[in-house]
Design an enzyme around this catalytic site. Sequence first.
Site, PDB file in Angstrom:
ATOM      1  N   CYS A   1       0.811  -1.218   0.000  1.00  0.00           N
ATOM      2  CA  CYS A   1       0.000   0.000   0.000  1.00  0.00           C
ATOM      3  C   CYS A   1       0.845   1.269   0.000  1.00  0.00           C
ATOM      4  CB  CYS A   1      -0.913   0.036   1.223  1.00  0.00           C
ATOM      5  SG  CYS A   1      -2.221  -1.184   1.212  1.00  0.00           S
ATOM      6  N   HIS A   2       1.868   1.290   0.849  1.00  0.00           N
ATOM      7  CA  HIS A   2       2.622   2.532   1.058  1.00  0.00           C
ATOM      8  C   HIS A   2       3.859   2.632   0.176  1.00  0.00           C
ATOM      9  CE1 HIS A   2       0.163   3.597   4.537  1.00  0.00           C
ATOM     10  NE2 HIS A   2       0.255   2.331   4.905  1.00  0.00           N
TER      11      HIS A   2
ATOM     12  N   MET B   1      -6.367   2.431   6.783  1.00  0.00           N
ATOM     13  CA  MET B   1      -5.258   1.876   7.554  1.00  0.00           C
ATOM     14  C   MET B   1      -5.753   0.693   8.380  1.00  0.00           C
ATOM     15  SD  MET B   1      -2.096   2.021   8.550  1.00  0.00           S
ATOM     16  CE  MET B   1      -1.143   1.404   9.936  1.00  0.00           C
TER      17      MET B   1
END
Length: 578
Positions: free
Chosen positions: A85-86, A123
């Site tokens: 994701c990041h 998150m």
Amino acid sequence: MKKTVIHWTKLLPMAAVLTGLSLSGGAIAKDKTDHPGVTPGEMAYKGAPVPAGELKRVVSPGAPDMTQAEYEVATKLFFERCAGCHGVLRKGATGKPLTPDITQERGTEFLKVLINYGSPGGMPNWGTSGDFTEEQIDIMARFLQHEPPQPPEWGMKEIKDSWKVYVPVDKRPTKAQHKYDIDNIMAVTLRDSGEVALIDGDSKDIIAVLKTGYAVHISRPSDSGRYVYTIGRDAKVDLIDLYMNPPKVVAEIKIGLEARSVETSKYKGYEDKIAIAGAYWPPQYVLMDGPTLEPKKIVSTRGMTVDTQEYHPEPRVAAIVASHKHPEFIVNVKETGKILLVNYSNMDALNVTTLEAARYLHDGGWDSTHRYFLTAANKSNKVAVVDAQERKIEALIDVTKIPHPGRGANVNDPKYGPVWVTSALGNENITFIGTDPKGHKKHAWKVVRTLKAQGGGSLFVKTHPKSKNLWVDNPLHPDAKVSQSVAVYDINNFEGGYEVLPIAKWADVGEGPARVVQPEYNKAGDEVWFSVWNGKDQTSAIVVVDDKTRKLKKVIKDKRLVTPTGKFNVYNTRKDVY
């Protein structure tokens, strides 16, 4: 530097939960609140981890102390749980940036609460879900305040060291050594065993189960149909010779540390000659000799984004398709939003044309004429249209949340003419886009019809030129009744709604999530195959449905069918029939 400290009770509203899916280890645990505030489809979609490799520790001024043992724990957790994701370098992709200028300002206590409880933005609640211990959360909160370690590059030396040719070209058969119809073979991904099953579309017998890369993302037959190229999420490419009896892997290569795309040349005069594979890490694509996988050229995709014109160090290669109009590959670069036209006619003077589309390009497919490539820029909620003949962006079309077409589906809509169809992860919409600028000019490159599916969490839609049906899966929907079934529409009566078929029930696989994923037609276009995807230690199956009657035709069960997911019919895939 000022630290922001927030008591955990202030963030409790952020932990409002949504029943979700845990994809860890290939199995699904129901009622597990992994991603509050985000659909389970989005959560499952965000990708596989990048392997950590050998990472050099970075100690940053102003960041909390860590021991070497804690650092090793944190790097492993980050690459397993967070990098998809990041991003490897934490610059942000589908997740927000986590660079030290941001994380140090927030401080350890804030980060611990965020990691523990999650946020409405997607998150995960790693602590309350039970995935992280209290100690691991503390370690991660400190780790995120240091500069991110960078995995090793993977250059020509590493690629060549991984390259193996098991059967030289001159030792391979010149014609098929068996009686199977090669064009009706199905290449089926066995995700968690790191294998591909080749199944005869006529007899439904398993011809061979071959070791490949882990979690094969796609299988691509060569233009002639003789070879099948597979690529795992571990960036390992395997070349399978379908002429051999039984078919065997004749060459392999590893083009990086994580990847998702492989394709072969289709333009007249270049058939079967050149292969290409795209990596997530390092961000690059590799051109190879088609019959041997010998690496010829590595090209980095690092560069500026199309919108803010900022440098991005980690733009991953997503979909790759072979042009039918020029000796070119069309390459999606995810984070920068650029589409590359890679002309392979002169490998010593590679010509690359850059088209600007929209950020977070993912997958896509051809219209029915094979002139226009339609591809989803998923987090921008757009579909980009590439005119492969004129080599330009034809249109950027606004669609609803997180389109996920796979290759999409081409339908002759009774009202709007030729259209291309995509479903979505983030909502229940099935979107129809007009693709006929000559015969239906006023509908071209516009959303002309939107249908409601069973819900969000759809990965694939599928039809066939000989079929009157449009099939839609929902494997990532939180309701088992939806994820274990498929919806099918009558192309001549979309207003009549859809019929639901209980595919998992027909498979009778016993306990497990039994997600039904990816409809795929046989060569004749009269059968639709579905994967019933269970946990690694549970029974999975392939279900074959008669396309005309919508009745069960065959259930294929075998202990070797471990977590089957994607299926690729040789003829339909090499001819771009969908």
